[in-house]
Design a protein around this motif. Structure first.
Motif, PDB file in Angstrom:
ATOM      1  N   LEU A  28     -25.353 -15.225   6.758  1.00  0.00           N
ATOM      2  CA  LEU A  28     -26.351 -14.932   5.742  1.00  0.00           C
ATOM      3  C   LEU A  28     -25.757 -14.282   4.503  1.00  0.00           C
ATOM      4  O   LEU A  28     -26.349 -14.323   3.436  1.00  0.00           O
ATOM      5  CB  LEU A  28     -27.430 -14.018   6.318  1.00  0.00           C
ATOM      6  CG  LEU A  28     -28.338 -14.619   7.401  1.00  0.00           C
ATOM      7  CD1 LEU A  28     -29.278 -13.546   7.936  1.00  0.00           C
ATOM      8  CD2 LEU A  28     -29.120 -15.798   6.878  1.00  0.00           C
ATOM      9  N   ASN A  31     -25.691 -15.736   1.001  1.00  0.00           N
ATOM     10  CA  ASN A  31     -26.937 -15.820   0.235  1.00  0.00           C
ATOM     11  C   ASN A  31     -27.275 -14.538  -0.514  1.00  0.00           C
ATOM     12  O   ASN A  31     -28.351 -14.430  -1.100  1.00  0.00           O
ATOM     13  CB  ASN A  31     -28.096 -16.138   1.175  1.00  0.00           C
ATOM     14  CG  ASN A  31     -27.939 -17.498   1.818  1.00  0.00           C
ATOM     15  OD1 ASN A  31     -27.521 -18.458   1.170  1.00  0.00           O
ATOM     16  ND2 ASN A  31     -28.268 -17.587   3.106  1.00  0.00           N
ATOM     17  N   TYR A  32     -26.371 -13.582  -0.467  1.00  0.00           N
ATOM     18  CA  TYR A  32     -26.634 -12.279  -1.055  1.00  0.00           C
ATOM     19  C   TYR A  32     -25.689 -11.986  -2.213  1.00  0.00           C
ATOM     20  O   TYR A  32     -24.471 -12.154  -2.105  1.00  0.00           O
ATOM     21  CB  TYR A  32     -26.483 -11.179  -0.002  1.00  0.00           C
ATOM     22  CG  TYR A  32     -27.670 -11.090   0.927  1.00  0.00           C
ATOM     23  CD1 TYR A  32     -27.830 -12.010   1.954  1.00  0.00           C
ATOM     24  CD2 TYR A  32     -28.646 -10.104   0.764  1.00  0.00           C
ATOM     25  CE1 TYR A  32     -28.927 -11.956   2.796  1.00  0.00           C
ATOM     26  CE2 TYR A  32     -29.738 -10.031   1.597  1.00  0.00           C
ATOM     27  CZ  TYR A  32     -29.874 -10.956   2.615  1.00  0.00           C
ATOM     28  OH  TYR A  32     -30.953 -10.894   3.447  1.00  0.00           O
ATOM     29  N   LEU A  53     -23.811 -14.931  -6.290  1.00  0.00           N
ATOM     30  CA  LEU A  53     -23.523 -15.683  -5.066  1.00  0.00           C
ATOM     31  C   LEU A  53     -22.243 -16.507  -5.192  1.00  0.00           C
ATOM     32  O   LEU A  53     -21.460 -16.604  -4.245  1.00  0.00           O
ATOM     33  CB  LEU A  53     -24.682 -16.622  -4.736  1.00  0.00           C
ATOM     34  CG  LEU A  53     -26.056 -16.012  -4.506  1.00  0.00           C
ATOM     35  CD1 LEU A  53     -27.044 -17.095  -4.087  1.00  0.00           C
ATOM     36  CD2 LEU A  53     -25.995 -14.915  -3.468  1.00  0.00           C
ATOM     37  N   SER A  54     -22.039 -17.087  -6.353  1.00  0.00           N
ATOM     38  CA  SER A  54     -20.888 -17.974  -6.537  1.00  0.00           C
ATOM     39  C   SER A  54     -19.590 -17.208  -6.739  1.00  0.00           C
ATOM     40  O   SER A  54     -18.513 -17.758  -6.549  1.00  0.00           O
ATOM     41  CB  SER A  54     -21.128 -18.877  -7.738  1.00  0.00           C
ATOM     42  OG  SER A  54     -21.056 -18.140  -8.945  1.00  0.00           O
ATOM     43  N   TYR A 100     -30.823 -10.185  -1.910  1.00  0.00           N
ATOM     44  CA  TYR A 100     -30.990 -11.611  -1.644  1.00  0.00           C
ATOM     45  C   TYR A 100     -31.004 -12.396  -2.946  1.00  0.00           C
ATOM     46  O   TYR A 100     -31.817 -12.128  -3.833  1.00  0.00           O
ATOM     47  CB  TYR A 100     -32.280 -11.840  -0.862  1.00  0.00           C
ATOM     48  CG  TYR A 100     -32.502 -13.270  -0.451  1.00  0.00           C
ATOM     49  CD1 TYR A 100     -33.575 -13.997  -0.956  1.00  0.00           C
ATOM     50  CD2 TYR A 100     -31.633 -13.901   0.430  1.00  0.00           C
ATOM     51  CE1 TYR A 100     -33.781 -15.303  -0.582  1.00  0.00           C
ATOM     52  CE2 TYR A 100     -31.825 -15.210   0.810  1.00  0.00           C
ATOM     53  CZ  TYR A 100     -32.898 -15.916   0.296  1.00  0.00           C
ATOM     54  OH  TYR A 100     -33.083 -17.219   0.664  1.00  0.00           O
ATOM     55  N   ARG A 101     -30.059 -13.282  -3.115  1.00  0.00           N
ATOM     56  CA  ARG A 101     -29.933 -14.258  -4.183  1.00  0.00           C
ATOM     57  C   ARG A 101     -29.544 -13.708  -5.559  1.00  0.00           C
ATOM     58  O   ARG A 101     -28.735 -14.321  -6.245  1.00  0.00           O
ATOM     59  CB  ARG A 101     -31.220 -15.073  -4.324  1.00  0.00           C
ATOM     60  CG  ARG A 101     -31.540 -15.919  -3.103  1.00  0.00           C
ATOM     61  CD  ARG A 101     -32.659 -16.873  -3.377  1.00  0.00           C
ATOM     62  NE  ARG A 101     -32.271 -17.869  -4.378  1.00  0.00           N
ATOM     63  CZ  ARG A 101     -33.106 -18.777  -4.868  1.00  0.00           C
ATOM     64  NH1 ARG A 101     -34.365 -18.804  -4.474  1.00  0.00           N
ATOM     65  NH2 ARG A 101     -32.687 -19.648  -5.756  1.00  0.00           N
TER      66      ARG A 101
END
Length: 123
Positions: A28, A31-32, A53-54, A100-101
């Motif tokens: 997970l 995704n953070y 994220l990237s 998140y994201r």
């Protein structure tokens, strides 16, 4: 939420370097977005750096710009903070946080926090 563990803090002389690591649990973590914050004795927690994220979008507080570099390694589920030319005023407990994201410079918007790692810069 994800669980975060920081490491890499310690005692260093002014001008020295440290590399902090923040390891997230599970798949997970990709995704953070991650932020680094710090809190010195008697002061509010402050934003240091963030990464998306990237790993391509990065941002720094003015106080550390040009000296600190944030990066992430998806294969290791880790985010790193390379700190060079450390100053006495960098002394603090450093925390990584995950959201998140999306990243944020606001600590209140982060969902998960590590336990912190102490950085002491002293001659």
């Amino acid at each position: 939420q994800v669980q975060l563990v920081e490491s890499g803090g310690g005692l260093v002389q002014p001008g020295g370097s440290l590399r902090l690591s923040c390891t997230g649990s599970g798949r997970l973590f990709v995704n953070y977005a991650v932020g680094w914050f710090r809190q010195a004795p008697g002061k509010e927690r402050e934003f240091v750096s963030r990464i998306d994220l990237s790993g391509r979008a990065r941002d720094y507080a003015d106080a550390v710009k040009g000296r600190f570099t944030i990066s992430r390694d998806a294969r290791k589920n880790a985010v790193f903070l390379q700190m060079n030319n450390l100053k006495v005023e960098d002394t603090a407990v450093y925390y990584c946080a995950a959201r998140y994201r999306y990243t944020s410079v606001d600590a209140h918007e982060y969902d998960s926090w590590g336990q912190g790692t102490q950085v002491i810069v002293s001659a």
